[in-house]
Design a protein around this motif. Structure first.
Motif, PDB file in Angstrom:
ATOM      1  N   TYR A 106       0.809  -1.232   0.000  1.00 44.25           N
ATOM      2  CA  TYR A 106       0.000   0.000   0.000  1.00 44.25           C
ATOM      3  C   TYR A 106       0.838   1.275   0.000  1.00 44.25           C
ATOM      4  O   TYR A 106       0.325   2.357   0.279  1.00 44.25           O
ATOM      5  CB  TYR A 106      -0.993   0.020   1.186  1.00 44.25           C
ATOM      6  N   SER A 109      -0.474   4.176  -1.878  1.00 43.96           N
ATOM      7  CA  SER A 109      -1.635   4.904  -1.351  1.00 43.96           C
ATOM      8  C   SER A 109      -1.137   5.781  -0.207  1.00 43.96           C
ATOM      9  O   SER A 109      -1.342   5.497   0.970  1.00 43.96           O
ATOM     10  CB  SER A 109      -2.681   3.904  -0.863  1.00 43.96           C
ATOM     11  N   LYS A 111      -1.306   9.375  -0.149  1.00 48.26           N
ATOM     12  CA  LYS A 111      -1.881  10.725  -0.025  1.00 48.26           C
ATOM     13  C   LYS A 111      -3.309  10.719  -0.550  1.00 48.26           C
ATOM     14  O   LYS A 111      -3.699   9.836  -1.318  1.00 48.26           O
ATOM     15  CB  LYS A 111      -1.045  11.747  -0.799  1.00 48.26           C
ATOM     16  N   LYS A 112      -4.040  11.758  -0.139  1.00 46.67           N
ATOM     17  CA  LYS A 112      -5.399  11.939  -0.650  1.00 46.67           C
ATOM     18  C   LYS A 112      -5.266  12.782  -1.910  1.00 46.67           C
ATOM     19  O   LYS A 112      -5.264  14.004  -1.857  1.00 46.67           O
ATOM     20  CB  LYS A 112      -6.231  12.670   0.417  1.00 46.67           C
ATOM     21  N   ARG A 116     -12.444  11.734  -1.435  1.00 48.22           N
ATOM     22  CA  ARG A 116     -13.052  10.501  -0.927  1.00 48.22           C
ATOM     23  C   ARG A 116     -12.204   9.255  -1.169  1.00 48.22           C
ATOM     24  O   ARG A 116     -12.709   8.219  -1.589  1.00 48.22           O
ATOM     25  CB  ARG A 116     -14.466  10.319  -1.537  1.00 48.22           C
ATOM     26  N   VAL A 117     -10.894   9.377  -0.956  1.00 49.32           N
ATOM     27  CA  VAL A 117     -10.032   8.181  -1.027  1.00 49.32           C
ATOM     28  C   VAL A 117      -9.257   8.056   0.295  1.00 49.32           C
ATOM     29  O   VAL A 117      -9.058   9.049   0.993  1.00 49.32           O
ATOM     30  CB  VAL A 117      -9.036   8.237  -2.218  1.00 49.32           C
ATOM     31  N   PRO A 118      -8.852   6.837   0.649  1.00 47.97           N
ATOM     32  CA  PRO A 118      -8.113   6.642   1.912  1.00 47.97           C
ATOM     33  C   PRO A 118      -6.613   6.890   1.728  1.00 47.97           C
ATOM     34  O   PRO A 118      -6.132   7.027   0.605  1.00 47.97           O
ATOM     35  CB  PRO A 118      -8.359   5.160   2.199  1.00 47.97           C
ATOM     36  N   ILE A 119      -5.908   6.927   2.862  1.00 48.75           N
ATOM     37  CA  ILE A 119      -4.436   6.911   2.819  1.00 48.75           C
ATOM     38  C   ILE A 119      -4.056   5.576   3.464  1.00 48.75           C
ATOM     39  O   ILE A 119      -3.792   5.483   4.662  1.00 48.75           O
ATOM     40  CB  ILE A 119      -3.838   8.111   3.573  1.00 48.75           C
ATOM     41  N   THR A 120      -4.055   4.540   2.651  1.00 53.18           N
ATOM     42  CA  THR A 120      -3.972   3.185   3.211  1.00 53.18           C
ATOM     43  C   THR A 120      -2.589   2.888   3.786  1.00 53.18           C
ATOM     44  O   THR A 120      -2.470   2.087   4.720  1.00 53.18           O
ATOM     45  CB  THR A 120      -4.374   2.154   2.135  1.00 53.18           C
ATOM     46  N   ARG A 122      -0.959   4.742   5.651  1.00 53.39           N
ATOM     47  CA  ARG A 122      -1.040   5.185   7.041  1.00 53.39           C
ATOM     48  C   ARG A 122      -1.728   4.112   7.901  1.00 53.39           C
ATOM     49  O   ARG A 122      -1.327   3.820   9.020  1.00 53.39           O
ATOM     50  CB  ARG A 122      -1.801   6.520   7.100  1.00 53.39           C
ATOM     51  N   LEU A 123      -2.794   3.535   7.310  1.00 54.00           N
ATOM     52  CA  LEU A 123      -3.524   2.482   8.018  1.00 54.00           C
ATOM     53  C   LEU A 123      -2.610   1.281   8.279  1.00 54.00           C
ATOM     54  O   LEU A 123      -2.603   0.707   9.379  1.00 54.00           O
ATOM     55  CB  LEU A 123      -4.738   2.069   7.169  1.00 54.00           C
ATOM     56  N   ASP A 126      -0.303   2.097  11.093  1.00 58.39           N
ATOM     57  CA  ASP A 126      -1.026   2.031  12.376  1.00 58.39           C
ATOM     58  C   ASP A 126      -1.211   0.583  12.824  1.00 58.39           C
ATOM     59  O   ASP A 126      -1.050   0.251  14.002  1.00 58.39           O
ATOM     60  CB  ASP A 126      -2.411   2.686  12.231  1.00 58.39           C
TER      61      ASP A 126
END
Ligand code: R5P
Length: 331
Positions: A106, A109, A111-112, A116-120, A122-123, A126
């Motif tokens: 990921y 992914s 930045k936005k 309406r898109v995620p920053i995966t 970062r997920l 986490d």
């Protein structure tokens, strides 16, 4: 660059315990060999309902544990397996846990860049932290700012020196060589390649064009590849679309032999087959991701895989002993 240091007498976190998931067994074995320690026994299997089970064969209480797991295809199984292994070590009272993730999924992914898109990415960072990792280690992140998604310390390493050292073995046999960046996002690293090899630089520029009939990509070449051998560089090959287009445009612009250097061989879908069909003299990559034998067979002897095991092994030793990693790179 990589050398074996003297082991220090005192270690803050106890001995190194090396664990591997199921994603990159050969790389894990090579790291263990470099460290001259065995991979620790563990059971890992997938239940019929697709849930993953992990059990350690021995205690890790007070130990400095490293989990080697690359997050490649099947991405979600490998990622989940990494998280479960980290939590298992945490619950068994490991003193410190480092997630060694040669390729971080990921990463694109980050930045936005549209509504309406995620920053995966970062997920993912986490999740690694929440699972219980104290540190992480990875190689050639797609974008440096992903480091900021983690609040635990990490060693974000580069394979740059390994790839450059290999390129230096054949650069003198090339005709008017030029380094070309397959993607503007890789331009800075491509510049470093060109500088180290003492050759000029070119860029392939991709531009998305939206028209009534949909979105297409136009390419242009900045720089000169006419009658020159070209070393095309990029961070990863996934579908192979970017490299295919880049090879085509530099060939149209008169390139002689083309060499492709890329760090992460994601090689999704039929990329291996498509890459092997290109007029490329040699592909040079690393083992941050294992290439399944069937895919590898497409390349025949036109692929060179440089191992990152020594690099990761050395950094693990230094992390365990609390010694500088930067000094490996004269930093
Ligand atoms: C783009 O940002 C990257 O540098 C690579 O060019 C890209 O990830 C390659 O993807 P694909 O092989 O699917 O074109």
């Amino acid at each position: 660059m990589v050398h074996k240091p003297q082991r220090h007498e005192t270690m803050k976190y106890g001995g190194i315990k090396l664990y591997a998931g199921r994603s990159c067994p050969d790389l894990a074995q090579k790291i263990a060999k470099y460290l001259e320690i065995p991979l620790q026994g563990r059971e890992v299997f997938t239940f019929p309902n697709d849930n993953i089970f992990v059990k350690l064969n021995s205690s890790v209480r007070g130990q400095d544990c490293y989990v080697i797991q690359t997050s490649t295809l099947p991405v979600h199984t490998n990622l989940m397996e990494l998280l479960i292994m980290i939590q298992t070590l945490r619950l068994d009272s490991a003193a410190r846990i480092t997630a060694v993730v040669p390729y971080l999924c990921y990463s694109r992914s980050d930045k936005k860049d549209q509504p309406r898109v995620p920053i995966t990415a970062r997920l993912v960072a986490d999740m690694i932290e929440v699972a219980g990792a104290d540190r992480y280690m990875t190689l050639d992140l797609h974008a440096g700012q992903i480091q900021g998604f983690f609040s635990i310390p990490g060693d974000v390493l580069t394979t740059f020196h390994l790839l450059i050292d290999y390129a230096k073995t054949f650069i003198n046999n090339l005709v008017d060589p030029v380094v070309a960046s397959a993607d503007l996002g890789f331009a800075k690293k491509a510049r470093n390649f060109a500088e180290e090899l003492n050759v000029p630089l070119a860029f392939v520029e991709k531009r998305r064009v939206t028209s009534n009939s949909g979105e297409s990509q136009t390419l242009s070449l900045i720089g000169d590849t006419n009658n020159r051998d070209v070393i095309l560089v990029d961070d990863e090959i996934s579908t192979g679309g970017s490299i295919e287009q880049a090879v085509n445009i530099i060939k149209e612009c008169g390139a002689r032999d083309v060499y492709v250097i890329f760090v992460h061989p994601v090689l999704s879908l039929d990329a291996a087959q498509r890459m092997a069909a290109l007029p490329v003299k040699q592909f040079i990559t690393t083992d941050t991701i294992p290439i399944p034998p069937k895919k590898l067979a497409h390349f025949g002897d036109r692929i060179k895989i440089i191992s990152v095991a020594g690099l990761l092994g050395e950094v693990i030793i230094r992390a365990n002993e609390g010694r500088s990693v930067g000094e490996m790179f004269n930093e």
